[in-house]
Design an enzyme around this catalytic site. Structure first.
Site: not given
Ligand code: GDG
Length: 726
Positions: A278, A498
């Site tokens: 990240k 063939d």
């Molecule tokens: C994988 C891929 C791809 C995070 N902290 C909190 C929280 N979150 C939620 C965010 C967002 C999700 O979690 C994180 O999603 P990301 O896409 O940023 O990253 P990864 O977890 O690494 O996800 C990534 C994804 O899968 C989907 O295909 O985009 O590239 O690595 O929704 O909001 N939500 C809450 N509290 C937190 O502390 N409520």
């Protein structure tokens, strides 16, 4: 719509044991958050690991089962050892670093791989135990890349989709994995394989081509008897949840309170799971640099760094946590003053509402992963800007950057670039902020997570119907029965076969394809059948065909029809042909051989062939199009034809093709039964001239002028064997 079985490593509900009691709570992370809203809208069942390990036969298993069943979830229980070696091992210490280009962190351990296979098999047992024939099975992410083929082996007709949430790396990185072929074969068990971006699609297709030799047409691969589609499906978010939430008055008030607390200071916000991909440390360093090189910003900004605990059992994550703590301490110590702490740091999982309030309150979101499959946070920040104000700074190597082009895109390794972006963001006029964000909001609102999932499922259904269309042409039991019946009933039979790719599989060097004793005995058997003429109709030169089949009572057509030979007779050319053009074209082909390692030229009496089966496929593609351009210009001048076969391009006299050659043979008798089998473009000429009652069969599952398809040369030989037995 059919029922959907969603399969992922974790369920959207996690079970935890605290003080001896089981607690159920929503899982965090991109996959769980993203898919939850979709899954609640459809008739679906989610299969996954619940998050706790229990000793075998533990009565809590039933308690968990029942509780999860009420949330349409089905648990797959795993042992501690399996979780350690599968999840913490192969998933997080092998695949995750490798697929995010952190090759130096990737660990290759047999024990991890064995657990990965075992866990995928447990998931397979669960899926097969539940799946009904009409279900759509949608498998998610890198923890379960073997599952598609495992399910396919047990449920051959199942509708299986796979989506990868992380990047698929360049084939140069992927090939480092000791189990690369198994992973590719595992994925190719699916009917549709989806990625976030076209870049990942390209990488996957290249790997399948380099490592397994699968070619593709517009993202469609032929794998055995199946068509597999590979495509990009950029994942959306539950847009309304963020946009409507951010318009909520109470949320606005809380955001205002934060802004008031900050006073004149601008708020830069970031939130990530704790992960080295990240770019959290690099972000801190860039912020440090911003304050050092712009003293005027001191006391005027805050960086709010929210980090969600994750994978704390892996050493790199623990080390990262320590480094983040240290960096924050240093920066706050170095730049802070009484009444101003530059970085506000939170290391915990935030409730959704708190997250929403932070998105609303922030002036700038600084999202700078070093690699990220998509990054939903960037999309959520934009969606949470009810008034349209705010600036997104986003890493150009996050998948989301493709769709969020109005954001300020940065190279996450270039600190000066991030500093410049921060300065631009902090001084961007509100009107411009709104204009940029409204464009992005419009796109995100239209292409939300439900749309994303629907598009994937619709495409999966479309692939299935392409498969059944092709299957309709397959030589199935009924066609086979009719073909054998017609063969037996007929008094005059002609089989035009063939050779390469039809009677024997394609091999790297043409000379390796010599017929073995089994094939020769099969052909001899057929030749002994009364009233049956057999003709090998090939692009091969006449010397090779003569050496291989000259002793048999078989007709031969060489060089796609330039030469022909009745059984045991002399070779004849079909028309006055010339090869005077060869001296002009040979140097050109030689030049291409010099520039294209692995290629070579074959010279036949009336043609020249450039072979490129052993050439790097990307290079071959490029050279081929250059060569075709050059040849087509010369072809007109010499009355030549340029013919593309399977990994060869052939230059020959025009008017010579398998169709013309076949016509001459067809004219030799009143054939009641005709069978023609071939595998490539040159055989299409043959199929095109056959009378309607002929059985024409193309090897390989693709559209063709032939009436039927079979999967492989083995299938052709089996069919011929059955004719002979008849
Ligand atoms: C994988 C891929 C791809 C995070 N902290 C909190 C929280 N979150 C939620 C965010 C967002 C999700 O979690 C994180 O999603 P990301 O896409 O940023 O990253 P990864 O977890 O690494 O996800 C990534 C994804 O899968 C989907 O295909 O985009 O590239 O690595 O929704 O909001 N939500 C809450 N509290 C937190 O502390 N409520």
């Amino acid at each position: 719509m059919n029922r959907i079985l969603l399969v992922s490593n974790r369920l959207p509900v996690s079970v935890q044991r605290r003080k001896g009691h089981l607690h159920f709570q929503n899982s965090v992370g991109g996959l769980a958050t993203g898919l939850s809203s979709f899954y609640e809208t459809y008739d679906s069942l989610w299969i996954g690991w619940p998050g706790v390990t229990l000793a075998g036969g533990n009565p809590e298993e039933n308690q968990i089962r029942e509780r999860l069943a009420s949330a349409s979830c089905h648990p797959v229980f795993l042992s501690q050892d399996e979780v350690r070696n599968h999840y913490h091992g192969f998933c997080n210490r092998t695949i995750w670093p490798l697929f995010h280009y952190f090759t130096q962190y990737a660990v290759y351990e047999d024990a991890f791989w064995e657990a990965y296979q075992r866990v995928n098999e447990h998931f397979c047992d669960a899926v097969v135990g539940i799946a009904q024939s009409t279900d759509t099975i949608w498998i998610h992410d890198y923890h379960l890349m073997l599952l598609p083929i495992l399910v396919r082996e047990r449920l051959p007709d199942a509708e299986i989709g796979f989506f990868l949430h992380i990047p698929f790396p360049s084939s140069e990185i992927f090939r480092l994995l000791p189990w690369r072929k198994e992973i590719l074969e595992g994925l190719l068990g699916a009917d549709l394989i989806g990625f976030h971006t076209y870049g990942y699609v390209r990488h996957f297709i290249n790997s399948a081509r380099y490592l397994l030799g699968h070619e593709h047409t517009m993202g469609q691969l032929n794998v055995g008897n199946r068509v597999v589609k590979v495509d990009a499906f950029p994942m959306g978010i539950d847009y309304d949840r963020f946009f409507d939430g951010s318009c909520d008055r109470a949320v606005q008030e809380e955001a205002d309170e934060i802004r008031e607390k900050a006073g004149k200071r601008r708020l830069i916000f970031s939130i990530d799971r704790l992960d080295y991909t990240k770019g959290i440390l690099q972000r801190l360093q860039a912020f440090d640099r911003l304050l050092t090189s712009n003293p005027g910003l001191k006391e005027n900004v805050h960086l709010i760094l929210a980090v969600t605990p994750s994978r704390t059992k892996v050493e790199h994550y623990l080390a990262l946590k320590r480094q983040i703590d240290e960096h924050i301490g240093e920066i706050n110590g170095k730049h802070g003053s009484v009444g101003w702490v530059p970085i506000w740091y939170s290391y915990r999982s935030l409730p959704f509402r708190t997250l929403l309030v932070w998105y609303c309150a922030a002036d700038v979101a600084l999202i700078t992963p070093l690699r990220d499959g998509m990054n939903l946070v960037a999309k959520e920040f934009i969606a949470s800007k009810c008034d349209g104000k705010g600036v997104l700074i986003l890493s150009e190597v996050a998948g989301a950057a493709e769709e969020l082009s109005e954001a300020i895109l940065v190279n996450p390794n270039d600190q000066e670039d991030i500093v410049a972006a921060l300065k631009e963001a902090l001084s961007m006029p509100e009107q411009e902020q709104i204009a940029r964000n409204r464009l992005m909001q419009d796109r995100l609102g239209r292409h939300n997570v439900v749309k994303w999932a629907e598009e994937f499922i619709n495409e999966l259904t479309a692939v299935k119907s392409v498969q059944s269309e092709l299957a309709a042409h397959r030589v199935n039991a009924k066609v086979r029965r009719e073909l054998i019946r017609d063969f037996r009933r007929s008094k005059a039979r002609l089989c035009l076969l063939d050779y390469d790719g039809t009677l024997v599989p394609l091999v790297k060097s043409p000379e390796e394809a010599k017929p073995d004793a089994e094939l020769l005995s099969l052909l001899c058997g057929l030749l002994r059948t009364e009233n049956t003429d057999l003709v090998i109709i090939s692009g091969r030169d006449k010397t090779t065909l003569g050496d291989w089949f000259g002793d048999l009572n078989i007709g031969l057509i060489a060089e796609h029809g330039a030469w022909s030979r009745a059984p045991k007779a002399e070779w004849e050319t079909i028309q006055p042909l010339t090869s005077q053009w060869k001296p002009e074209l040979k140097p050109i082909l030689r030049h291409y051989v010099d520039r294209t390692p692995g290629s070579f030229v074959e010279e036949k009496d009336f043609s020249l062939v450039w072979h490129y089966r052993r050439v790097d496929p990307a290079l071959a593609e490029r050279r081929l199009s250059e060569l075709k351009d050059t040849l087509l210009q010369l072809a007109a001048a010499y009355n030549l034809a340029v013919l593309e076969g399977n990994k060869v391009i052939e230059i020959k006299n025009s008017g010579v093709d398998k169709g013309q050659a076949a016509l001459r043979w067809l004219a030799k008798g009143e054939w009641e039964f005709i069978l023609a089998v071939g595998d490539d473009r040159t055989d299409e000429d043959l199929f095109g001239v056959l009378p309607r009652h002929a059985y024409s069969i193309r090897v390989g599952i693709r559209t063709s002028q032939a009436r039927f398809n079979v999967g492989s040369p083995r299938d052709v030989c089996t069919l011929l064997q059955e004719l002979r037995a008849g």
